[in-house]
Every structure is written in structure tokens, then in C-alpha cells.
Design an enzyme around this catalytic site. Structure first.
Site, PDB file in Angstrom:
ATOM      1  CB  ILE A   1      -0.899   0.028   1.265  1.00  0.00           C
ATOM      2  CG1 ILE A   1      -1.692  -1.275   1.388  1.00  0.00           C
ATOM      3  CG2 ILE A   1      -1.831   1.242   1.239  1.00  0.00           C
ATOM      4  CD1 ILE A   1      -2.275  -1.510   2.772  1.00  0.00           C
ATOM      5  CB  CYS A   2       1.478   3.903  -2.381  1.00  0.00           C
ATOM      6  SG  CYS A   2       2.391   5.435  -2.484  1.00  0.00           S
ATOM      7  CG  LEU A   3      -1.808   5.482   3.769  1.00  0.00           C
ATOM      8  CD1 LEU A   3      -2.761   6.378   2.981  1.00  0.00           C
ATOM      9  CD2 LEU A   3      -2.616   4.519   4.630  1.00  0.00           C
TER      10      LEU A   3
END
Length: 148
Positions: free
Chosen positions: A85-87
């Protein structure tokens, strides 16, 4: 406070006051390895799906963020084929004041509002930006196929 005490406290807080449409808890007796589930938000192409995530807490939690990945396949510009996840709050914007509950809510809102300007999957981000109906149709298709 040790990492295990902090994780145990977060678990009891989650059980007492679970965030909307999310749940999480340890896998077996391992306090450092959890599984979470997120219901696809009603106002998103993921509606009707249940998405599972794997959570690994580092031994120096909460000074380092948990490692969270989707175990359910999902079509999203900020989530890749490995479930990464790109967060920002899972990376450089992490703060020890954040809790797993807040992180799960942030992941939920990422499903409603993708961030195509910071994509993990540029091809999906491109479709998201240039052909939103195609993106939503594919996301719905994957949700039916993998998350229902």
C-alpha cells in the site's frame, strides 16, 4: 511502554470501539501478527467486497509503522499486485501517536479517494485519470471476482 503493551492496549481499544467497516485482531497467539478486514466503502467500486489485510508490527512499535499489505487482490492505483500500500502514514508520515484504528480508517478512505498522483501502479493511475468509468468497471469486476 513496551511494544507488546502498546499493541495489547490497541487491541482492547479496537474490541471496545471498533472503527466503522473495519476489524482486526491477532493471528493465533502472536500479538505482532494480525489480520484485518475492511468492507468496501458503499460509495466506491469496492462496495460489497470484503478485503483482508496482513499486519506485522515491528518490535520497536510504535516508533516504527506496522507493515500492512492486502492479501485480497484489489485493482487500485495505490495498491500493487503484492498487496503493498502506498500511503504516507505507513512511510515517512508515520507518528507514534497514530493507532492501527486510524491507519485502517485511512486505508478505507484510500479506497474511496485514490491518490493517482502518488501511484504504486502507474498504469492503473493513468486509467483512473483518463478513463474513470473503465477504472471503476475494472475495480468492480475485481471486487466481485476476489473479494465477495
Amino acid at each position: 511502554m513496551s511494544s507488546s503493551k502498546r499493541i495489547a492496549k490497541e487491541l482492547s481499544d479496537l474490541e471496545r470501539d471498533p472503527p466503522t467497516s473495519c476489524s482486526a485482531g491477532p493471528v493465533g497467539d502472536d500479538l505482532y501478527h494480525w489480520q484485518a478486514s475492511i468492507m468496501g466503502p458503499a460509495d466506491s467500486p469496492y462496495a460489497g467486497g470484503v478485503f483482508f489485510l496482513s499486519i506485522h508490527f515491528p518490535t520497536d512499535y510504535p516508533f516504527k509503522p506496522p507493515k500492512i499489505s492486502f492479501t485480497t487482490k484489489i485493482y487500485h492505483p495505490n495498491i500493487n499486485a503484492n498487496g503493498n500500500i502506498c500511503l504516507d502514514i505507513l512511510k515517512d508520515q508515520w507518528s507514534p501517536a497514530l493507532t492501527l484504528s486510524k491507519v485502517l480508517l485511512s486505508i478505507c478512505s484510500l479506497l474511496t479517494d485514490a491518490n493517482p498522483d502518488d501511484p504504486l501502479v502507474p498504469e492503473i493511475a493513468h486509467i483512473y485519470k483518463t478513463d474513470r468509468p473503465k477504472y471503476e468497471a475494472t475495480a468492480r469486476e475485481w471486487t466481485k471476482k476476489y473479494a465477495v
